[in-house]
Every structure is written in C-alpha cells, then in structure tokens.
Design an enzyme around this catalytic site. Structure first.
Site, PDB file in Angstrom:
ATOM      1  N   LYS A 146       3.901   4.074  -1.893  1.00  0.00           N
ATOM      2  CA  LYS A 146       2.901   3.581  -0.941  1.00  0.00           C
ATOM      3  C   LYS A 146       3.304   3.951   0.479  1.00  0.00           C
ATOM      4  O   LYS A 146       4.483   3.887   0.841  1.00  0.00           O
ATOM      5  CB  LYS A 146       2.762   2.061  -1.095  1.00  0.00           C
ATOM      6  CG  LYS A 146       1.622   1.452  -0.295  1.00  0.00           C
ATOM      7  CD  LYS A 146       1.509  -0.038  -0.577  1.00  0.00           C
ATOM      8  CE  LYS A 146       0.396  -0.695   0.212  1.00  0.00           C
ATOM      9  NZ  LYS A 146       0.288  -2.149  -0.074  1.00  0.00           N
ATOM     10  N   SER A 196      -4.117  -3.791  -1.195  1.00  0.00           N
ATOM     11  CA  SER A 196      -4.029  -2.611  -0.355  1.00  0.00           C
ATOM     12  C   SER A 196      -3.318  -1.434  -1.039  1.00  0.00           C
ATOM     13  O   SER A 196      -3.338  -0.324  -0.534  1.00  0.00           O
ATOM     14  CB  SER A 196      -3.282  -2.968   0.939  1.00  0.00           C
ATOM     15  OG  SER A 196      -1.952  -3.412   0.649  1.00  0.00           O
ATOM     16  N   SER A 248      -1.744  -7.503  -3.272  1.00  0.00           N
ATOM     17  CA  SER A 248      -1.989  -6.072  -3.063  1.00  0.00           C
ATOM     18  C   SER A 248      -1.404  -5.138  -4.100  1.00  0.00           C
ATOM     19  O   SER A 248      -1.668  -3.944  -4.072  1.00  0.00           O
ATOM     20  CB  SER A 248      -1.493  -5.658  -1.672  1.00  0.00           C
ATOM     21  OG  SER A 248      -2.314  -6.203  -0.674  1.00  0.00           O
TER      22      SER A 248
END
EC number: 6.3.5.7
Length: 487
Positions: free
Chosen positions: A77, A152, A176
C-alpha cells in the site's frame, strides 16, 4: 503465472524444486499486472527494474527452504514508506516523494527475502472507504469493474483478488483492510494494535492505524503476519508480546469454541442477503462443534461518531507536517510564509482530507474540546469495556464485515455520511485495539459477502484457527472473478 491456482506453499514448492526461478516468477507477475491492471487500476507505481535485480540476486544466492516468502512478489500500500521507491499516500502533496528509508515492515519483508513488486492505490492518506479519493486514479472491484473495491486499501485488495499478486500489505484505521477484503472476496486481517510496527507508515490516526496482510487464503495470511510482526524500538506503541507461529494451530478443530454474535451487528441497516450469509456461517460453525450465542455490545452504535472525532483529531495533528516547507508539494505563486502554508495545503490536499482536518481541528479547539474530543474518548472507553465483558466468556465475536456488498463507483462518494456508515461494523475493533479478520462467506448478485471474526487482544491464533476451519468447510475462497466482463 496463475495466482488463482497456487497458494504460498505451492509457490514455495515450485521454487524449492527449481521448477520455477524467482526471476521467472517476477517477470510473469509483471506481465500479469500490466495485463490486468488496465481493468482494475490497482497499482500506482511498479518496481520493475529493482524487482528484477533482486530476483536475479536471490537466484544467484540460492534458495532458502525454510523461508515461505523467499522470492515472493508482494504489493505494498502506498502509505507504507519504501526506500528509493515513490511513496505518495495517493496525494498530490506527496506526488514526487522518494523516501530515503524503509518502514519497519519493509525491512522485515526484506529480511524474509520477499520482493516489492509495486505500490498500490488507496484513498488519499487512507481517508475513505472506496479508493475513489485517490488523487491519481479510481481502482475498480475485481468482480465487477462498475463497483468500488472498498478502501482505503482498495488497491491492495483488488490486486490480490484479481490475481495480480498472491499477497499484499494494507493498513487499517477503521476497517481499511477488512472492508476491501470483504468487497473483493479475499482474506484481510487487522492485527492487535501494537502487534506490527507503525514506524514508516504515513500517519493518519496514530492510536488506530495498524498494518496487516491481504491474501486469498487464511494460511497465507498467517504466514505474512508471521513475517511482519514483532517489537520495534522505533515505535513506542509496538508491543513486547511474544509472536507465536500463527500457522501452528490451523488444524480445523474448533470443537467447544465459544463464539458470540452481537445483536447490534445483524440489526437495522444490514442487507438481507448479508444477514442470510451470516446465519449460514453460524450454522457452519455450529456443525464444526462451536457454541454460538447472541450477545450485546450496547455502545457499538456510537462507534461511527466516536471514530470520526478521534481519527479526524489525530489526522489534524499528524498532517500539520505537510506545510510546503520541508518536503512535498510547495505552491509557487506565494508572497509570504502564510501563503506558502495555505496555498500548498489547498493545492496538495483533496476534499476528503480537508474535510477531516477541519473536523479534527474543530474537535480539538478550546471551545469544543470537552464537548467533542474528550466525550469521544470517554465513549471509546465504554466500547472497550463492552468487548472486555464479552471476551470474559467467549473466545471470538462473529458478524458481517460490511452492511452491504460493494456499491457502485460514484454512488456514495458525494455523500460523506453514507460513506462513513459503511464502516459501522469495523470501526469498534480499531477503537478497542482488537484483531479482526474478514473472509469470504457468500455472494449476492455476483458480489462477495464478508464474514468478520474478532478476537481478544493478541489472540490472533484463535481467530486464524476459526477462520481456517470455516474456510476448509466451505468453498467460498475458491471462487475467483472472471476478467473481460462482469462475473
């Protein structure tokens, strides 16, 4: 390389037997990403040259048979700092940021000889639940490209679910990792707060953020968590708690395990098809020998307002460092120091980030601190106590991960309140610092439905054991998306 046909153990065996070299694996992974990412838009940056160099070096070095992540390409990420590899947190304010150091989790993966194949898309500064708040692109759901992948960590989830990589790292502040795992039909785990170092993670909310793995199977997930867990002197919130082998108790036996189902998790607002999937999952657990009872978490209904006050307040504090002076975007047409601050932040931050900075600054201001931040912190304590009362009698808590399957791109992004409510089942876990897992438990109209398991602090072993038993008793994890059209 068809990642739908292999797990980490299977890839490891191919590499051990020299039926596949690390260089071949990396090359084929890059081909896969370039081919499939046109549909899902999961990656922001590919680490192509460096990944191939590392692969050649590992092939020369010789294979480590005791290391399950040796030579495995992973997605990371883009709020996890990677040395000499662009890290933007999907924000224009960090559009050209090339870090000079690694996050601790990256050092641990490097020690395990895993290979960073690239950085995955996300909501800007991890603020969002759909990956529509990225400054650069909108990631698509692996199962239906008209739907969001969640957020996210939507890029990491979509990359794994679409078969671009076998595993990826995400971060979870209020769901997330688990929410995009649910929307994409894969396994996502938020470890206990403090289990994994936060050093080198671009901070959103420091008392809530936690790094965790996204994979297609429970065992793969446990293997990745083994590699990244442990005490870190760089992180004062990192725990001294011993790290067990999370794969050691994956035997499918959960007889007499006590599982609690909070009535608040399957009440109003949860879609009928999600409730049905959870009821079937409960039946599966009972057939496996678990004892399942209904309980109450009475203060969980306050989770959303508590979370958004605390998280936004911490974000307001953490994001002060992005001022146009030290690094990141700096406005050009400025006349004085105040202009530098105001224009750089106005140009660099997106709407959702600005919204949360404003909410957090308001909550921390002298006239409203007691009414908002202090009150939210007090209710957070009540939420923690609710969990403590349940875990005094039960091993696990079970419920849906999200109230609905994935929603359409553009459907909720203009309505912040509706978007925030999508996290209603995940945020209490972060507020209490507990470990949580989402794993596939069904589908509705071709879209996956996620089951959430929550364990007591530092009891990821029990969570993995129950998740593995459920996975072995069902076939949901074997279902894969069809590319070239909707499933």
């Amino acid at each position: 390389m068809d990642y739908f046909k292999y797990d980490l153990a299977g890839l490891h065996e191919l590499l051990v037997k020299k039926e596949l070299s690390v260089s071949e694996l990396v090359k084929e992974t890059i081909v896969n990403i370039k081919k499939r990412d046109n549909d899902v838009a999961a990656f922001l940056t590919l680490n192509e040259e460096e990944a191939l160099r590392q692969a050649e070096e590992l092939d020369r070095k010789g294979f480590d048979k005791d290391n399950p992540l040796f030579g495995i390409p992973l997605g990371i990420k883009d709020n996890i700092v990677t040395k000499n590899l662009r890290t933007t947190a999907a924000s224009k304010i960090l559009e050209n940021f090339d870090p000079i150091y690694n996050a601790t989790v990256m050092d641990k993966l490097q020690a395990a000889a895993a290979i960073t194949i690239g950085k995955t898309n996300m909501d800007e500064f991890a603020m969002g639940g759909s990956t529509e708040n990225s400054a650069f692109k909108v990631t698509k759901n692996a199962w239906d490209q008209t739907k969001v992948p969640g957020g996210s960590s939507g890029g990491s989830a979509a990359a794994v679910a679409s078969g671009e990589v076998i595993a990826a790292l995400g971060t979870d502040t209020g769901g997330s990792i688990r929410q995009p795992a649910s929307f994409n039909g894969i396994v996502g785990v938020k470890p206990t707060y403090g289990r994994v170092s936060r050093y080198g993670i671009i901070a959103f909310a420091s008392s809530l953020d936690q790094v965790g793995p996204l994979t297609r199977s429970v065992k793969d997930n446990a293997l990745v968590l083994n590699a990244i867990s442990g005490l870190d002197p760089h992180d004062s919130t990192s725990s001294k708690q011993a790290v067990p082998d999370f794969t050691a108790k994956l035997d499918g036996n959960i007889k007499n395990m006590r599982i609690a189902v909070p009535k608040e998790f399957i009440g109003k607002g949860v879609a009928t098809e999600v409730k049905e999937a959870i009821k079937k999952a409960i039946t599966t657990f009972e057939k496996l020998g678990a004892v399942v009872d209904e309980v109450s978490l009475p203060h969980s209904k306050y989770g959303i307002p508590v979370y958004y006050i605390i998280a936004s307040s911490e974000a307001s504090s953490n994001l002060q460092r992005f001022d146009g002076i030290r690094y990141g975007h700096r406005a050009q047409d400025v006349k004085n120091l105040e202009d530098v601050y105001v224009k750089s932040r106005s140009e660099g931050f997106g709407d959702e980030v600005k919204r949360r900075i404003m909410l957090g600054t308001f909550s921390l201001s002298a006239g409203t601190y007691d009414a908002f931040f202090k009150k939210a912190a007090q209710v957070r304590t009540l939420i923690c106590r609710d969990f403590e009362h349940v875990f005094a009698d039960y091993d696990l808590i079970l419920g849906p991960t999200t109230p609905t399957p994935a929603f359409g791109i553009g459907e909720d992004v203009k309505d912040p309140i509706t978007m925030y409510l999508n996290d209603i089942l995940t945020v209490p876990v972060n507020l209490a610092g507990l470990p949580g897992m989402s794993l596939p438990a069904g589908s509705s109209n071709g879209l996956p439905i996620g089951l959430q398991l929550i364990a007591n602090r530092f009891d990821e072993e029990t969570m993995y054991r129950a998740g593995y038993a459920f996975e072995q008793a069902t076939d949901f994890h074997k279902e894969v998306p069809t590319f070239g059209g909707q499933n």
